[in-house]
Design a protein around this motif. Structure first.
Motif, mmCIF file in Angstrom:
data_model
loop_
_atom_site.group_PDB
_atom_site.id
_atom_site.type_symbol
_atom_site.label_atom_id
_atom_site.label_comp_id
_atom_site.label_asym_id
_atom_site.label_seq_id
_atom_site.Cartn_x
_atom_site.Cartn_y
_atom_site.Cartn_z
ATOM 1 N N VAL A 89 18.459 13.374 31.475
ATOM 2 C CA VAL A 89 19.395 14.021 32.567
ATOM 3 C C VAL A 89 18.294 13.781 33.727
ATOM 4 C CG1 VAL A 89 20.546 15.738 33.462
ATOM 5 C CG2 VAL A 89 20.805 15.428 30.910
ATOM 6 N N LYS A 90 17.118 14.137 33.870
ATOM 7 C CA LYS A 90 16.349 14.002 35.030
ATOM 8 C C LYS A 90 16.537 12.532 35.673
ATOM 9 C CE LYS A 90 11.652 14.089 36.546
ATOM 10 N NZ LYS A 90 10.319 14.299 36.059
ATOM 11 N N LEU A 91 16.469 11.534 34.516
ATOM 12 C CA LEU A 91 16.216 10.182 35.093
ATOM 13 C C LEU A 91 17.726 9.608 35.269
ATOM 14 C CD1 LEU A 91 14.173 8.568 32.353
ATOM 15 C CD2 LEU A 91 13.340 9.277 34.449
ATOM 16 N N GLY A 92 18.706 10.477 34.838
ATOM 17 C CA GLY A 92 20.044 10.122 35.186
ATOM 18 C C GLY A 92 20.597 8.943 34.677
ATOM 19 N N ILE A 93 20.218 8.588 33.132
ATOM 20 C CA ILE A 93 20.753 7.599 32.397
ATOM 21 C C ILE A 93 21.088 7.972 31.206
ATOM 22 C CG2 ILE A 93 18.862 5.855 33.448
ATOM 23 C CD1 ILE A 93 17.111 6.307 30.979
ATOM 24 N N SER A 94 21.956 7.100 30.504
ATOM 25 C CA SER A 94 22.483 7.432 29.341
ATOM 26 C C SER A 94 21.828 7.467 28.173
ATOM 27 C CB SER A 94 23.916 6.362 29.197
ATOM 28 O OG SER A 94 23.128 4.995 28.911
ATOM 29 N N ALA A 95 22.141 7.722 27.130
ATOM 30 C CA ALA A 95 21.372 7.814 25.790
ATOM 31 C C ALA A 95 21.124 6.289 25.279
ATOM 32 C CB ALA A 95 22.325 8.595 24.806
ATOM 33 N N ALA A 96 21.932 5.261 25.565
ATOM 34 C CA ALA A 96 21.939 3.894 25.386
ATOM 35 C C ALA A 96 20.739 3.324 26.099
ATOM 36 C CB ALA A 96 23.172 3.153 25.352
ATOM 37 N N ALA A 97 20.897 3.653 27.512
ATOM 38 C CA ALA A 97 19.955 3.259 28.403
ATOM 39 C C ALA A 97 18.342 3.976 28.052
ATOM 40 C CB ALA A 97 19.952 3.453 29.686
ATOM 41 N N TYR A 98 18.237 4.999 27.655
ATOM 42 C CA TYR A 98 17.007 5.517 27.186
ATOM 43 C C TYR A 98 16.699 5.111 25.956
ATOM 44 C CZ TYR A 98 13.554 9.476 27.439
ATOM 45 O OH TYR A 98 12.467 10.048 27.426
ATOM 46 N N GLY A 99 17.528 4.538 25.047
ATOM 47 C CA GLY A 99 17.072 4.051 23.838
ATOM 48 C C GLY A 99 16.451 2.847 24.044
ATOM 49 N N LYS A 100 16.930 2.161 24.999
ATOM 50 C CA LYS A 100 16.386 0.854 25.352
ATOM 51 C C LYS A 100 14.940 0.714 25.841
ATOM 52 C CE LYS A 100 20.615 -1.720 26.456
ATOM 53 N NZ LYS A 100 21.209 -2.380 27.390
ATOM 54 N N SER A 105 18.189 2.818 19.167
ATOM 55 C CA SER A 105 19.575 2.867 19.583
ATOM 56 C C SER A 105 19.790 4.292 20.553
ATOM 57 C CB SER A 105 20.373 2.731 18.618
ATOM 58 O OG SER A 105 20.453 3.993 17.803
ATOM 59 N N GLY A 106 21.099 4.000 20.991
ATOM 60 C CA GLY A 106 21.372 5.262 22.098
ATOM 61 C C GLY A 106 22.007 6.236 20.967
ATOM 62 N N GLN A 107 22.436 6.193 19.660
ATOM 63 C CA GLN A 107 22.730 6.912 18.745
ATOM 64 C C GLN A 107 21.533 7.571 18.198
ATOM 65 O OE1 GLN A 107 26.007 7.312 17.918
ATOM 66 N NE2 GLN A 107 25.473 8.873 16.662
ATOM 67 N N THR A 108 20.395 7.050 18.155
ATOM 68 C CA THR A 108 19.369 7.669 17.511
ATOM 69 C C THR A 108 18.721 8.643 18.616
ATOM 70 O OG1 THR A 108 18.702 5.761 16.422
ATOM 71 C CG2 THR A 108 16.837 7.384 16.912
ATOM 72 N N ILE A 109 18.782 8.278 20.091
ATOM 73 C CA ILE A 109 18.501 9.366 20.976
ATOM 74 C C ILE A 109 19.272 10.469 20.901
ATOM 75 C CG2 ILE A 109 18.469 9.579 23.602
ATOM 76 C CD1 ILE A 109 16.320 7.789 22.531
ATOM 77 N N TYR A 110 20.600 10.170 20.585
ATOM 78 C CA TYR A 110 21.493 11.277 20.526
ATOM 79 C C TYR A 110 21.264 12.266 19.625
ATOM 80 C CZ TYR A 110 25.941 13.925 19.689
ATOM 81 O OH TYR A 110 26.817 14.785 19.599
ATOM 82 N N ALA A 121 6.018 8.619 13.960
ATOM 83 C CA ALA A 121 4.808 8.927 14.672
ATOM 84 C C ALA A 121 4.885 7.502 15.894
ATOM 85 C CB ALA A 121 3.673 8.747 14.134
ATOM 86 N N ALA A 122 5.350 6.177 15.528
ATOM 87 C CA ALA A 122 5.164 5.111 16.348
ATOM 88 C C ALA A 122 6.191 5.492 17.508
ATOM 89 C CB ALA A 122 5.432 3.843 15.643
ATOM 90 N N GLN A 123 7.383 5.932 17.136
ATOM 91 C CA GLN A 123 8.356 6.380 18.040
ATOM 92 C C GLN A 123 8.167 7.420 18.951
ATOM 93 O OE1 GLN A 123 11.548 7.108 15.318
ATOM 94 N NE2 GLN A 123 12.019 5.022 15.216
ATOM 95 N N LEU A 124 7.137 8.385 18.748
ATOM 96 C CA LEU A 124 6.894 9.429 19.465
ATOM 97 C C LEU A 124 5.823 8.854 20.418
ATOM 98 C CD1 LEU A 124 5.637 12.398 17.015
ATOM 99 C CD2 LEU A 124 7.373 12.560 18.990
ATOM 100 N N GLU A 125 5.048 7.881 20.145
ATOM 101 C CA GLU A 125 4.291 7.146 21.221
ATOM 102 C C GLU A 125 4.897 6.409 22.152
ATOM 103 O OE1 GLU A 125 0.936 7.284 21.340
ATOM 104 O OE2 GLU A 125 1.066 8.695 19.783
ATOM 105 N N SER A 126 6.121 5.860 21.988
ATOM 106 C CA SER A 126 6.974 5.182 22.891
ATOM 107 C C SER A 126 7.742 6.132 23.549
ATOM 108 C CB SER A 126 8.059 4.194 22.044
ATOM 109 O OG SER A 126 8.794 4.768 21.198
ATOM 110 N N LEU A 127 8.139 7.333 23.089
ATOM 111 C CA LEU A 127 8.660 8.419 23.673
ATOM 112 C C LEU A 127 7.719 8.977 24.763
ATOM 113 C CD1 LEU A 127 10.579 10.586 21.413
ATOM 114 C CD2 LEU A 127 11.435 9.326 23.268
ATOM 115 N N ALA A 128 6.285 8.930 24.599
ATOM 116 C CA ALA A 128 5.322 9.643 25.449
ATOM 117 C C ALA A 128 5.126 8.731 26.521
ATOM 118 C CB ALA A 128 4.060 9.620 24.587
ATOM 119 N N SER A 129 5.265 7.293 26.349
ATOM 120 C CA SER A 129 5.172 6.467 27.492
ATOM 121 C C SER A 129 6.258 6.510 28.331
ATOM 122 C CB SER A 129 4.801 4.940 26.904
ATOM 123 O OG SER A 129 6.022 4.538 26.224
#
Length: 145
Positions: A89-100, A105-110, A121-129
């Protein structure tokens, strides 16, 4: 005096039954041997599958302990669904854009935001970045990608 034809017919039937019985016994023995060998093969396949799962599980553990450099330093990544939603929400982007940005996928973010699933674990690293990005940087990455 008995009829020779009926006696002959009875004798032929008796001999035929005897021969058929002998053949059936041989077939029964062969069938039993085949069934026991099939059962042994099934047990062997089951044992091999179990060993394969155990080996794959061990290889996965070794690979996961070797991949992230953060875990070698003793830093473990934590995940919070509320913080993920707040950052999106702070970034102001959709779940699909955040997923990219994260590579899912955006559904996964949801699902992550709703607490229905947790990232690996690998996804946690990309979330951290992605967590270190600001709104301008995120939109620039999305426009470039």
């Amino acid at each position: 005096m008995p009829n020779i034809a009926s006696i002959l017919k009875a004798e032929i039937s008796r001999v035929a039954r005897k021969e058929v019985r002998a053949e059936i016994e041989a077939l029964k023995r062969t069938s039993t041997q085949h069934r026991s060998s099939i059962a042994a093969l099934r047990r062997q396949v089951s044992a091999l599958e179990k060993e394969l799962r155990r080996t794959a599980k061990g290889a996965g553990r070794r690979a996961s302990t070797q991949e992230p450099a953060a875990e070698e330093e003793g830093l473990k990544r934590r995940f919070s669904a509320k913080r993920l939603a707040a950052h999106r929400v702070k970034l102001g982007i959709s779940a699909a854009a955040y997923g990219k940005l994260v590579g899912v996928s955006g559904q996964t973010i949801y699902h992550w935001e709703q607490g229905k699933a947790r990232p690996r674990a690998a996804q946690l690293e990309s979330l951290a970045s992605v967590r270190n990005l600001g709104a301008r940087e995120a939109s620039a990455l999305l426009d470039a990608g």
